[in-house]
Design an enzyme around this catalytic site. Structure first.
Site, PDB file in Angstrom:
ATOM      1  CB  SER A 100       5.016   0.224   2.970  1.00 31.81           C
ATOM      2  OG  SER A 100       5.313   0.940   4.149  1.00 31.81           O
ATOM      3  CE  LYS A 103       6.804  -2.054   6.202  1.00 32.56           C
ATOM      4  NZ  LYS A 103       6.648  -0.644   5.832  1.00 32.56           N
ATOM      5  CB  SER A 159       2.380  -1.371   6.216  1.00 33.03           C
ATOM      6  OG  SER A 159       3.389  -1.065   5.307  1.00 33.03           O
TER       7      SER A 159
END
Length: 420
Positions: A100, A103, A159
């Site tokens: 993640s 991101k 997340s």
């Protein structure tokens, strides 16, 4: 051999070695198990020739502290966020699954095109149809409306892959989002990165590197909204709709434990974000930014092998401690390169789709150079470190919100002010 001669040889050897790059024989490279994957012999040299070498790269000067022991990350980097100097690295360009932490690139690419953040969207069934099994979720539900602000909180704090997919739908769909993320990575000279999914979920051939993730964080921190969300510790997220038409809310907490101090991890002094991640293939990944005594450092750690709980945070914290102590006492082993367009004054975004309106940092229409003067604004109640870009070099702005927020223990204050 006489004792005096031994002492003289030791001193001479120490002085000699201090001018050279530490190799994999260093004390920080304890894990020599043949069971662990090995970095490729030839890696990218973006940012400097030493960054393309395997093993730990550091040039210790007089009075410089040695690197922490027991660093087990497959790849890591410590850099000065202002000058871009890389203070030390380990397999910086090793292409690994990012989880993640990808991101950060998603937000840096998409955020300028989804303004204003009060804009609302009603979630459709197809928006959540392709979430990977076991995805981290914030709790977005079909047929309910959310603001862009709500969804970014879901991305940065929990997340939430569900929030990512909804924002991607608003932006123009997953394929367009992935294509623009890839284009933006190339604009940032993050050439180790291949984007397959916008949320960082494990996908064939999806890779990044500690070097690239640090570039994403450095670029994202130019945006006031990005700074606000990545430094928010707690928030209220919209829940079910009541019979009277009002929405319930529920609390969410940032999964960055160096920010919140959750699960027995000590909060890090001066932390201001950025993003953590975990998947089966990536292991634990983390990129963080912290300020101390006017110095701002970025650190990225990817996939530590230590069996110690929360090793990624502890290793990142130890590297930040080392970086603050070593600042001014080491010779840089490379640099964080500026975006390709930094020297031309053009927009450093992907230049495609909704983001191609020349607007950035909250839709104020500013260019990257103009953001140098404006970056202190819009930090909200987050730590909001004031970072701007000028001539391709990251500059720490002294003034505005940052003069207030630079004082410890502001992260504790942030935790007492949940985002709503």
């Amino acid at each position: 051999m006489p004792a005096l001669k031994k002492i003289a040889l030791t001193i001479a050897s120490t002085a000699f070695l201090s001018t050279f790059v530490v190799t994999p024989a260093s004390a920080v490279d304890k894990d020599t198990s043949d069971n662990r994957p090995k970095p490729p012999a030839g890696m990218s040299r973006v940012g400097g020739e030493l960054l393309g070498r395997t093993g730990t790269q550091v040039k210790l000067g007089a009075g410089a502290p040695v690197l922490p022991e027991k660093l087990t990350g497959r790849s890591w980097i410590v850099a000065d966020a202002e000058s871009g100097q890389v203070l030390a690295s380990h397999n910086a360009h090793w292409r690994l699954p990012p989880a993640s932490t990808l991101k950060m690139l998603f937000a840096d690419t998409v955020m300028p095109g989804l303004q204003p953040k009060t804009r609302t969207y009603t979630v459709q069934d197809e928006d959540l149809a392709d979430l990977g099994e076991g995805s981290s979720l914030v709790g977005v539900k079909e047929h309910l409306s959310y603001t862009v602000h709500d969804l970014w909180l879901g991305v940065f704090l929990r997340s939430g892959n569900d929030a990512v997919h909804v924002l991607a739908s608003m932006y123009g769909g997953i394929p367009k989002t992935v294509a623009d993320m890839q284009a933006h990575a190339e604009e940032l000279q993050a050439l180790d990165t291949k984007v397959v999914s916008p949320d960082g979920y494990d996908a064939p051939d999806q890779v990044s590197s500690a070097y690239d993730l640090t570039l994403f964080a450095r670029s994202g921190l130019q945006k006031a909204d990005f700074r606000e969300y990545c430094s928010t510790a707690e928030a209220e997220f919209p829940g079910a709709e009541k019979k009277n038409g009002k929405r319930e809310t529920f609390g969410i907490q940032n999964t960055n434990r160096l920010l919140t101090g959750a699960d027995g991890v000590d909060p890090y002094k001066g932390i201001a974000g950025v993003k953590n991640g975990y998947t089966t293939h990536a292991g634990n990944t983390f990129t963080g930014v912290a300020e101390r005594d006017g110095k701002v450092l970025l650190v990225t750690v990817m996939n530590p092998s230590s069996g110690e709980p929360h090793a990624v945070y502890k290793e990142a914290a130890s590297l930040l401690d080392w970086g603050f102590d070593a600042s001014g006492k080491v010779t840089p082993v490379g640099e964080l390169v500026p975006p390709r367009s930094a020297g031309t004054g053009t927009d450093s975004g992907s230049g495609k789709g909704p983001a191609a309106n020349g607007k950035s940092d909250g839709g104020n229409g500013s260019s990257p150079t103009a953001q140098t003067a404006a970056a202190t604004g819009g930090g909200g109640r987050g730590v909001g470190i004031a970072l701007g870009i000028a001539g391709g070099v990251l500059v720490l702005l002294a003034g505005g919100v940052f003069l207030v927020n630079r004082r410890w223990p502001l992260p504790d204050l942030v935790r007492r002010l949940p985002r709503r």
